[in-house]
Scaffold this active site. Structure first.
Site, short mmCIF file in Angstrom:
data_model
loop_
_atom_site.label_atom_id
_atom_site.label_comp_id
_atom_site.label_asym_id
_atom_site.label_seq_id
_atom_site.Cartn_x
_atom_site.Cartn_y
_atom_site.Cartn_z
N GLU A 276 42.27 0.91 11.63
CA GLU A 276 42.01 0.57 10.22
C GLU A 276 43.16 -0.32 9.76
O GLU A 276 44.22 0.17 9.37
CB GLU A 276 41.97 1.85 9.37
CG GLU A 276 40.88 2.83 9.75
CD GLU A 276 39.51 2.44 9.20
OE1 GLU A 276 39.41 1.46 8.44
OE2 GLU A 276 38.54 3.12 9.55
N CYS A 310 44.68 -1.28 0.87
CA CYS A 310 44.07 -2.13 1.88
C CYS A 310 42.87 -2.85 1.29
O CYS A 310 42.52 -3.95 1.72
CB CYS A 310 43.67 -1.32 3.10
SG CYS A 310 42.68 0.12 2.67
P1 NAD Z 1 52.68 -0.64 9.36
O1 NAD Z 1 51.77 -1.28 10.33
O2 NAD Z 1 54.02 -1.21 9.18
O3 NAD Z 1 52.91 0.91 9.77
C1 NAD Z 1 51.83 1.79 9.98
C2 NAD Z 1 52.28 2.95 10.86
O4 NAD Z 1 52.60 2.46 12.17
C3 NAD Z 1 53.54 3.64 10.38
O5 NAD Z 1 53.38 5.03 10.58
C4 NAD Z 1 54.62 3.06 11.27
O6 NAD Z 1 55.75 3.89 11.40
C5 NAD Z 1 53.88 2.95 12.58
N1 NAD Z 1 54.42 1.96 13.52
C6 NAD Z 1 55.20 0.88 13.28
N2 NAD Z 1 55.42 0.19 14.43
C7 NAD Z 1 54.78 0.86 15.40
C8 NAD Z 1 54.61 0.64 16.81
N3 NAD Z 1 55.16 -0.41 17.42
N4 NAD Z 1 53.85 1.51 17.50
C9 NAD Z 1 53.25 2.56 16.89
N5 NAD Z 1 53.38 2.82 15.56
C10 NAD Z 1 54.13 1.98 14.84
O7 NAD Z 1 51.88 -0.58 7.96
P2 NAD Z 1 52.41 -0.19 6.51
O8 NAD Z 1 53.31 -1.26 6.01
O9 NAD Z 1 52.86 1.21 6.48
O10 NAD Z 1 51.03 -0.24 5.69
C11 NAD Z 1 50.48 -1.39 5.11
C12 NAD Z 1 49.37 -1.96 5.98
O11 NAD Z 1 48.39 -0.95 6.25
C13 NAD Z 1 48.61 -3.07 5.28
O12 NAD Z 1 48.36 -4.09 6.19
C14 NAD Z 1 47.32 -2.41 4.84
O13 NAD Z 1 46.22 -3.27 4.65
C15 NAD Z 1 47.08 -1.46 5.98
N6 NAD Z 1 46.19 -0.38 5.59
C16 NAD Z 1 44.91 -0.42 6.07
C17 NAD Z 1 44.02 0.56 5.67
C18 NAD Z 1 42.59 0.52 6.16
O14 NAD Z 1 41.92 1.53 6.00
N7 NAD Z 1 42.11 -0.57 6.70
C19 NAD Z 1 44.43 1.60 4.83
C20 NAD Z 1 45.74 1.61 4.39
C21 NAD Z 1 46.63 0.61 4.78
#
Ligand code: NAD
Length: 526
Positions: A276, A310
């Site tokens: 997602e 999102c």
């Molecule tokens: P992010 O991608 O920075 O982090 C998401 C998660 O991934 C966190 O728990 C983080 O610690 C973990 N993470 C970071 N690097 C990683 C790696 N290399 N391997 C595994 N895990 C890792 O996202 P964010 O800044 O927390 O959230 C914002 C983003 O999330 C936006 O792009 C938003 O659109 C998206 N989002 C999407 C939805 C959806 O349903 N499509 C819902 C909410 C947020």
């Protein structure tokens, strides 16, 4: 500006009221950020920082590598027993979790506001979403049906059988620190799996509070707490979870950049993923749209959660005949917008989540300026006290110079309250713009003309996972499967048929005859 003693104790009082209502210690002691049936944590320290005041709410001990591996192992062990519990009894546990959450709904909603920064009604709404999906999962626990398929062979039956899948890891983003886990946990539990949660490193308190509520229910029922484990931590912990062969499915919510890595990593070991990822959602306003509905919807869509959903409205396509009126009404709403403490009733504009979120906003504004876009409103931070300690910004409306939807100004998700606007002549052109970006999460058309609706939801219409009519892009109910297409990752979670991903499917052919014929009439006798 230094904070006076009275200001600082006022802040502490504000935070302590929220934390103590959820039994989270308000002393300076460090909190355990790992739960696998017992609370622990000896890894790196995570700081939970309040986006409104900048104060440190708590220090949390994340999972060390050995604690992480032990937690996954315990989840696997817990799964072996849990999968044998009949599904309706698993549903009964989900029902009890629902009741426990409902008893703390407002308190947990306030914690979401305090730690993430969204306004209170949205914080409470997020917990309500968890409660709603729990209701859904309770019903589902009696309806996760397989099917019987007609066999071509006499005396044979073919069954398609769903069984629990194993260990489901949920990696979640900062902006929905409760609901996304709720969507996954409830369905995963009903399906008979053990779930392990790696929340955003900047919202560990929401994760701890939720896990305490859930584990309380499991422990009261004599079920291993490792059925719903928690491992807080940053990138390293996330990577280790994703790489673990003991994790059968990774349900990842986050950015496209990280999702791309996660997807490849899990695919390389042939695990399952549910992705997602980012959205870049457009609203299209037709000449016959009811502007008294459309303008507030775009306002909420672009400004709500300070532009950090999102499904936030990021692109606005206005028909030329209503463009100027629409923008003037939208600008009036912006003019009335005041920042405030998200915990206070009446606040519509809370802070952005943290310094990193703020830098995304700053970069978006700098890009608008350097590309000679017209910025109609907004485009800067609130720097006067008391907003100088938090991450408060002025939501922007901009008209980029280029109309090319493939230009990066249009084609990248900016996770900030910036609304990119363009004017079109024909619906077909607006749909083409809507579809031209890599992401495909949410989209919204405003019209009263049925012919437009047909085009919009049909084969040549919006290619997003969410295709709304006279409903904004932002927010969704739990009943339908939620998710986006293309670089949003194609994932579907929550309602609809999403549960079918949380089980392993087997095709079982059963022969109850006295012969053993081969399929397709194949003969294998000498
Ligand atoms: P992010 O991608 O920075 O982090 C998401 C998660 O991934 C966190 O728990 C983080 O610690 C973990 N993470 C970071 N690097 C990683 C790696 N290399 N391997 C595994 N895990 C890792 O996202 P964010 O800044 O927390 O959230 C914002 C983003 O999330 C936006 O792009 C938003 O659109 C998206 N989002 C999407 C939805 C959806 O349903 N499509 C819902 C909410 C947020």
């Amino acid at each position: 500006m230094p904070v006076s003693r009275s200001q600082s104790s006022l802040r502490r009082g504000r935070a302590s009221a929220v934390l103590s209502a959820l039994d989270i210690p308000t002393t300076s002691a460090e909190l355990d950020g790992v739960y696998d049936g017992a609370w622990k944590g000896s890894g790196d320290i995570l700081e939970s920082i309040c986006p409104t005041t900048g104060e440190v709410l708590a220090r949390v001990r994340s999972a060390s590598p050995s604690e992480l591996h032990a937690a996954i192992e315990k989840a696997r062990e817990a799964y072996k027993d849990f999968r044998l519990l009949p599904a309706p009894r698993r549903g009964e546990l989900v029902r009890q979790i629902r009741e426990a959450l409902a008893a703390k709904r407002d308190e947990l909603g306030a914690l979401v506001s305090l730690e993430m920064g969204k306004i209170r009604t949205e914080g409470v709404g997020e917990v309500q979403e968890f409660i709603d999906i729990a209701d859904y999962a309770v019903g589902l626990s009696r309806m996760m049906n397989g099917r019987v398929v007609a066999s071509e062979r006499p005396g044979h039956s073919i069954l398609e059988v769903p069984n629990p899948l194993g260990v489901i890891a949920v990696l979640s983003a900062f902006n929905f620190p409760v609901a996304v886990y709720g969507w996954n946990l409830c369905i995963s539990m009903a399906a008979g799996n053990a779930t392990i949660w790696k929340p955003s490193p900047s919202t560990p308190l929401c994760a701890i509070a939720v896990t305490k509520i859930v584990s309380g229910v499991l422990e009261r029922n004599g079920i291993s707490g490792a059925v719903a484990g928690l491992v807080t931590g940053g990138k390293d912990v996330g990577e280790a979870v994703v790489e673990s062969a003991d994790v059968d499915m990774v349900s990842f919510t986050g950015s496209e950049a990280v999702g791309r890595k996660v997807g490849k990593s899990v695919q390389s070991r042939f695990g399952k993923t549910l992705l997602e990822l980012g959205g870049n959602n457009a609203a299209i306003i037709m000449p016959d749209a009811d502007l008294s509905l459309a303008v507030p919807a775009v306002f909420f869509g672009s400004v709500g959660t300070a532009g950090q959903r999102c499904t936030s409205t990021r692109r606005l396509y206005l028909h030329k005949s209503i463009a100027s009126e629409f923008l003037s009404r939208l600008q009036s709403l912006h003019a009335s917008l005041k920042p405030g403490d998200p915990l206070e009733a009446g606040t519509l504009l809370g802070p952005m989540h943290n310094a990193q979120a703020l830098s995304i906003y700053d970069a978006a504004i700098a890009q608008l300026k350097s590309s000679d876009a017209e910025v109609l409103t907004g485009g800067g931070r609130f720097t006067d006290a008391p907003y100088d300690k938090g991450y408060f910004v002025r939501p922007a409306i901009a008209l980029p110079k280029t109309l090319d939807p493939r230009d990066e100004i249009w084609s990248q998700e900016r996770f900030a309250p910036v609304l990119y606007t363009a004017v079109f002549d024909e619906l077909e052109q607006a749909i083409e713009w809507n579809n031209a970006v890599p992401q495909g999460l949410s989209s919204s058309l405003w019209t009263r003309d049925l012919r437009n609706v047909g085009k919009w939801i049909g084969p040549a219409g919006s290619d997003a996972g969410i295709v709304n009519v006279n409903v904004g892009t932002s927010g969704a109910e739990i009943g339908a499967a939620f998710g986006g297409n293309k670089s949003t990752g194609w994932g579907r979670e929550s309602g609809g048929d999403a549960w079918k991903q949380y089980v392993r499917w087997s095709a079982c052919t059963i022969n109850f005859s006295d012969e053993a014929p081969l399929a397709q009439g194949v003969s294998f006798v000498s």
